[in-house]
Write an enzyme that holds these catalytic residues in place. Structure first.
Site, PDB file in Angstrom:
ATOM      1  N   ASP A 366       0.862  -1.452   0.102  1.00  0.00           N
ATOM      2  CA  ASP A 366       0.181  -0.206  -0.095  1.00  0.00           C
ATOM      3  C   ASP A 366       1.133   1.029   0.426  1.00  0.00           C
ATOM      4  O   ASP A 366       2.114   1.170  -0.988  1.00  0.00           O
ATOM      5  CB  ASP A 366      -1.022  -0.512   1.262  1.00  0.00           C
ATOM      6  CG  ASP A 366      -2.630   0.496   0.702  1.00  0.00           C
ATOM      7  OD1 ASP A 366      -2.461   1.943   1.281  1.00  0.00           O
ATOM      8  OD2 ASP A 366      -3.775  -0.247   0.533  1.00  0.00           O
ATOM      9  N   CYS A 526     -10.224   3.164  -5.469  1.00  0.00           N
ATOM     10  CA  CYS A 526     -10.400   3.551  -4.223  1.00  0.00           C
ATOM     11  C   CYS A 526     -10.662   5.199  -4.323  1.00  0.00           C
ATOM     12  O   CYS A 526      -9.648   5.712  -4.680  1.00  0.00           O
ATOM     13  CB  CYS A 526      -8.936   3.178  -3.319  1.00  0.00           C
ATOM     14  SG  CYS A 526      -9.154   3.542  -1.796  1.00  0.00           S
ATOM     15  N   GLY A 529     -11.087   4.638   0.547  1.00  0.00           N
ATOM     16  CA  GLY A 529     -12.449   4.238   0.995  1.00  0.00           C
ATOM     17  C   GLY A 529     -13.274   4.281  -0.728  1.00  0.00           C
ATOM     18  O   GLY A 529     -13.127   4.253  -1.468  1.00  0.00           O
ATOM     19  N   ASP A 534     -18.679   4.253  -7.828  1.00  0.00           N
ATOM     20  CA  ASP A 534     -19.630   4.037  -9.514  1.00  0.00           C
ATOM     21  C   ASP A 534     -19.610   3.540 -10.144  1.00  0.00           C
ATOM     22  O   ASP A 534     -18.255   2.841 -11.206  1.00  0.00           O
ATOM     23  CB  ASP A 534     -19.870   5.886  -9.001  1.00  0.00           C
ATOM     24  CG  ASP A 534     -18.447   6.645  -9.603  1.00  0.00           C
ATOM     25  OD1 ASP A 534     -18.315   6.649 -11.041  1.00  0.00           O
ATOM     26  OD2 ASP A 534     -18.074   7.591  -9.110  1.00  0.00           O
ATOM     27  N   ASP A 548     -13.413   2.477   4.192  1.00  0.00           N
ATOM     28  CA  ASP A 548     -12.053   2.522   4.480  1.00  0.00           C
ATOM     29  C   ASP A 548     -12.310   2.309   6.088  1.00  0.00           C
ATOM     30  O   ASP A 548     -11.652   1.657   7.219  1.00  0.00           O
ATOM     31  CB  ASP A 548     -11.364   3.668   5.584  1.00  0.00           C
ATOM     32  CG  ASP A 548     -10.176   4.576   4.129  1.00  0.00           C
ATOM     33  OD1 ASP A 548      -9.995   3.196   3.718  1.00  0.00           O
ATOM     34  OD2 ASP A 548      -9.933   5.721   3.324  1.00  0.00           O
ATOM     35  N   GLU A 614      -6.036 -18.249  14.838  1.00  0.00           N
ATOM     36  CA  GLU A 614      -6.301 -17.701  13.599  1.00  0.00           C
ATOM     37  C   GLU A 614      -5.989 -18.116  12.449  1.00  0.00           C
ATOM     38  O   GLU A 614      -6.670 -18.093  11.667  1.00  0.00           O
ATOM     39  CB  GLU A 614      -5.930 -16.072  13.955  1.00  0.00           C
ATOM     40  CG  GLU A 614      -6.659 -15.188  15.540  1.00  0.00           C
ATOM     41  CD  GLU A 614      -5.932 -13.810  16.011  1.00  0.00           C
ATOM     42  OE1 GLU A 614      -6.688 -12.986  16.429  1.00  0.00           O
ATOM     43  OE2 GLU A 614      -4.728 -13.561  15.619  1.00  0.00           O
TER      44      GLU A 614
HETATM   45  C1  GLA Z   1      -6.944   5.509   1.821  1.00  0.00           C
HETATM   46  C2  GLA Z   1      -7.201   4.371   1.452  1.00  0.00           C
HETATM   47  C3  GLA Z   1      -6.127   3.306   2.008  1.00  0.00           C
HETATM   48  C4  GLA Z   1      -5.630   3.595   2.611  1.00  0.00           C
HETATM   49  C5  GLA Z   1      -4.215   4.983   2.483  1.00  0.00           C
HETATM   50  C6  GLA Z   1      -3.351   4.970   2.249  1.00  0.00           C
HETATM   51  O1  GLA Z   1      -7.409   6.269   2.971  1.00  0.00           O
HETATM   52  O2  GLA Z   1      -8.755   3.522   1.076  1.00  0.00           O
HETATM   53  O3  GLA Z   1      -7.409   1.957   1.963  1.00  0.00           O
HETATM   54  O4  GLA Z   1      -4.833   2.989   1.029  1.00  0.00           O
HETATM   55  O5  GLA Z   1      -5.702   5.461   1.726  1.00  0.00           O
HETATM   56  O6  GLA Z   1      -2.793   6.748   2.572  1.00  0.00           O
END
Ligand code: GLA
Length: 728
Positions: A366, A526, A529, A534, A548, A614
């Site tokens: 990410d 994204c 979130g 759309d 998010d 888990e």
């Molecule tokens: C947004 C995304 C998260 C993550 C952060 C990274 O908030 O929705 O999932 O990727 O950015 O900065």
């Protein structure tokens, strides 16, 4: 099937269960006659009533006929300033400064197949399944032509609409408003359902009866927004999941939109949906044309459930594009909630280490891998690897992840820039800003002017280089703020009204290039979130991070609202660690798994910190998900309860197309002592088939649907239950 009745001058759009009809009326005015359950061979213009009404003007050609007024008839595409005082669909500014539009029918054409829209997302499909009706209207004084486009997907009761406006004159004209859909009713016995919320709580339904005046939702944030979704429902007051007439309308657009309903003085009603006229204008030089985004409608005579299933089928098959329309998507693990930006290559490998053994197939790196991105003050705009964190670059890390037996994915946020970045230091004028003002910051970042091709080209070439430097099979495309100080250095003052829309066209252009150059990369949309969830983005990104907020209980609500239009296969949903980062709530791992299976399914946690128990749960969950992948991702979806109304449990169901298999999922609410005995009625089964439930005992479909399944009393809060039904 599109039919023209020359005698009555009506155009009828028939789908399997619905009919939409318009009629060419006196003085070549196109009126809307009907939209509802299928009716064949009937001219429905008898519903149009002529009556002399005070203060409702008559077109000049009507002479002394005071019963003919644009103000009282249902219009097919409402005009402005020439006698209809209700919500306009179009507004033209002529060189003389007047702002009117008067459209008259010229001609129409019917053809097989589906029209497409250059540079804009749209449903697509083959000649056998789709038909197109194109109606040409003309404003003689303005010398402007308006083409109303209708796409008919008979099998799924879906009708799409789009509008093209062309300046056929010799002088420049300005378009100040151009909606995609206008839908008039000769009554207002309707409720309006909109899907609203905020960052970390998107798409919560709100249902209110239409009332006199204007009501509705919109966005002026430059993205479709967390706050209001470009999808609305109009329905009878009595309509529910399984019963009653309802109309769903979605706009395939990712920027400023408006969806407004109006109840007029005579209790007629109108829905207008399309680009938000807020700060919008578009200069049309002679010969130039403008295309408004596509809207799509489904009318269901049998409740919201059927409406949603039709949208889901159409989106999965005719909006999501190849290769992802039918391709199996990997179960992923993302480290964002585990480390945020504070990681090294070793730390990522540590998190990924056990993932393949647990059934996870894709590792997603990410935010934080590029430029000087050590917190959210710096780095955006510099799309080259931060070698301090990732020595050896992407290639080295990707090789390590692939050695573990997983695919690799990466996060980008191409539209944004930090002031503390090489890009901003070199090109401070590339960020959106109004001269003389200081740009507002949001999450410490500014927005690049994506309406400008040179800026997009620059960012694209950096990102293309990064994506080409290693074997990358997934991209998460983020957008973490709303637009402010919207002004573009490239456009003259009189064209600044184009920037918001040009920005969105720039986003689509960028996405299309990405798709074209990397067709096998799965792109997940994204926007902090679900701030750009759309139909427009879904054309380019087959799945979108839903929110998010990964708290299982909140997600029940968010995913419930999202499901009214969008299929499960498009909703990014992950199991995350507890206490949840947004709510601090603790929910069982089983429950988090069941809730994330109401989506694309993945994990967002530090696997190296999971206990053996888990890990065993994760292994079981991924195996279960993969075993039932087609049923969950491609099956018909049924909402069995409403989490906003029912505190005892939330339940939903996936049913296979042949109805021989179903999966019921249920999550209980917070436990209350001395609970009642509850029975859950299951939907969508074949009445005459007998179904085994979780391999034990069997019941007749009719019984499970009409009488139901006795729910066990489960102690504890937020417990999950899944029932797998298989026909004998
Ligand atoms: C947004 C995304 C998260 C993550 C952060 C990274 O908030 O929705 O999932 O990727 O950015 O900065």
């Amino acid at each position: 099937m599109v039919l023209y009745d020359a005698q009555n001058k009506t155009y009828s759009l028939h789908t399997k269960n619905t009919t939409y009809q318009m009629t060419v009326w006196d003085y070549h005015i196109l009126l809307h006659a009907y939209y509802g359950p299928r009716l064949e061979g009937e001219d429905l213009s008898y519903l149009l009533r002529c009556k002399d009404r005070g203060f409702s003007p008559n077109p000049n050609e009507a002479g002394g006929n005071r019963t003919f007024s644009l103000d009282t008839f249902p219009q097919e595409y409402s005009t402005c300033g020439v006698g209809d005082f209700r919500l306009p669909s179009i507004e033209l500014e002529l060189p003389n400064g007047s702002r009117t539009a008067d459209l008259r029918y010229v001609s129409a054409a019917i053809r097989k197949g589906k029209y497409s829209l250059e540079g804009l997302p749209a449903f697509y499909g083959n000649e056998e399944e789709w038909e197109t009706l194109s109606i040409l209207l003309r404003d003689a004084a303005a010398q402007v032509e308006v083409e109303l486009l209708y796409g008919v997907l008979e099998e799924y009761d879906l009708i799409t609409r789009a509008v093209r406006v062309k300046n056929t004159g010799t002088e420049t004209v300005r378009l100040c408003r151009c909606a995609s859909l206008c839908l008039d009713f000769v009554h207002s016995d309707l409720d309006m359902i909109t899907f609203n919320g905020a960052h970390v709580m998107e798409r919560c339904p709100s249902r209110v009866p239409l009332h006199p005046g204007i009501q509705g939702v919109d966005s002026v944030r430059g993205a479709s927004s967390h706050q209001h979704n470009p999808f609305v429902v109009l329905c009878g007051h009595e309509a529910n999941e399984d019963y009653g007439l309802c109309y769903g309308a979605m706009l395939l657009y990712s920027g400023n939109f408006q969806a407004m309903a109006e109840v007029d003085q005579f209790t007629n009603s109108r829905l207008v949906m399309g680009l938000n006229p807020y700060q919008f204008s578009w200069t049309l030089e002679p010969g130039m044309a403008f295309t408004a985004p596509e809207a799509a409608m489904v009318c269901s005579p049998s409740g919201f459930g059927q409406m949603s299933r039709l949208f889901h089928r159409a989106i999965r098959r005719d909006l999501i594009r190849d290769p992802w329309a039918g391709r199996r998507k990997p179960v992923l693990i993302n480290h964002w909630e585990a480390t945020e930006m504070y990681f090294t290559a070793d730390r990522l490998v540590e998190i990924a280490q056990d993932a393949p053994k647990l059934g996870l197939e894709l590792f997603v790196m990410d935010d934080g891998w590029f430029g000087a991105r050590n917190d959210d003050n710096a780095g955006l705009g510099d799309w080259y690897v931060n070698e301090e964190k990732l020595p050896g670059g992407l290639e080295a890390l990707v090789a390590r992840i692939k050695d573990l037996g997983m695919e690799f994915g990466i996060w980008i946020e191409p539209e944004m820039v930090n002031e503390d970045s090489d890009l901003y230091r070199a090109h401070p004028d590339w960020a959106l800003n109004v001269p003389g003002r200081k740009p507002s910051r949001s999450r410490n970042q500014l927005v690049l002017d994506f309406s400008r091709a040179e800026i997009r080209d620059h960012i694209y070439s950096q990102i293309k280089k990064a994506l080409s430097s290693a074997d990358i099979s997934y991209v998460k495309w983020d957008m973490n703020r709303s637009l402010t100080e919207v002004w573009s250095a490239e456009l003259p003052p009189e064209r600044q009204g184009e920037v918001y829309h040009r920005y969105v066209l720039g986003v689509y252009d960028f996405a299309e290039r990405l798709r074209r150059d990397f067709p096998d990369i799965l792109i997940e949309g994204c926007c902090g979130g679900g701030g750009r969830f759309d139909g427009g983005m879904l054309y380019y990104t087959p799945q979108i991070w839903c929110s998010d907020n990964t708290d299982a209980v909140d997600r029940l609500h968010i995913q419930y609202g999202t499901s009214f239009c969008y299929p499960v296969s498009t909703m990014g949903a992950h199991v995350s660690a507890v206490p949840n980062t947004v709510t601090s709530r603790i929910t069982p791992m089983e429950t988090r798994g069941v809730v994330a299976m109401h989506g694309t399914f993945g994990y967002e946690m530090d696997l190296s910190k999971c206990t053996p128990d888990e890990k065993e749960t994760i292994r079981r969950q991924t195996a279960f998900f993969k075993e039932h992948y087609d049923l969950i991702q491609d099956g018909d979806y049924y909402r069995l309860s409403d989490p906003f109304q029912n505190g005892s449990y939330t339940a939903w169901e996936h049913v296979s197309h042949d109805r021989r298999e179903a999966l019921v999922s249920l999550v209980t609410g917070s436990f209350r002592s001395a609970p009642p005995f509850l029975t859950l009625r299951i939907k969508g089964l074949e009445a005459k088939l007998r179904y085994r439930i979780n391999g034990e005992g069997s019941w007749l479909g009719a019984v499970l649907m009409q009488v139901g399944w006795p729910l066990p009393i489960i102690l504890g809060d937020y417990q999950a239950l899944q029932l797998y039904l298989e026909a004998e």
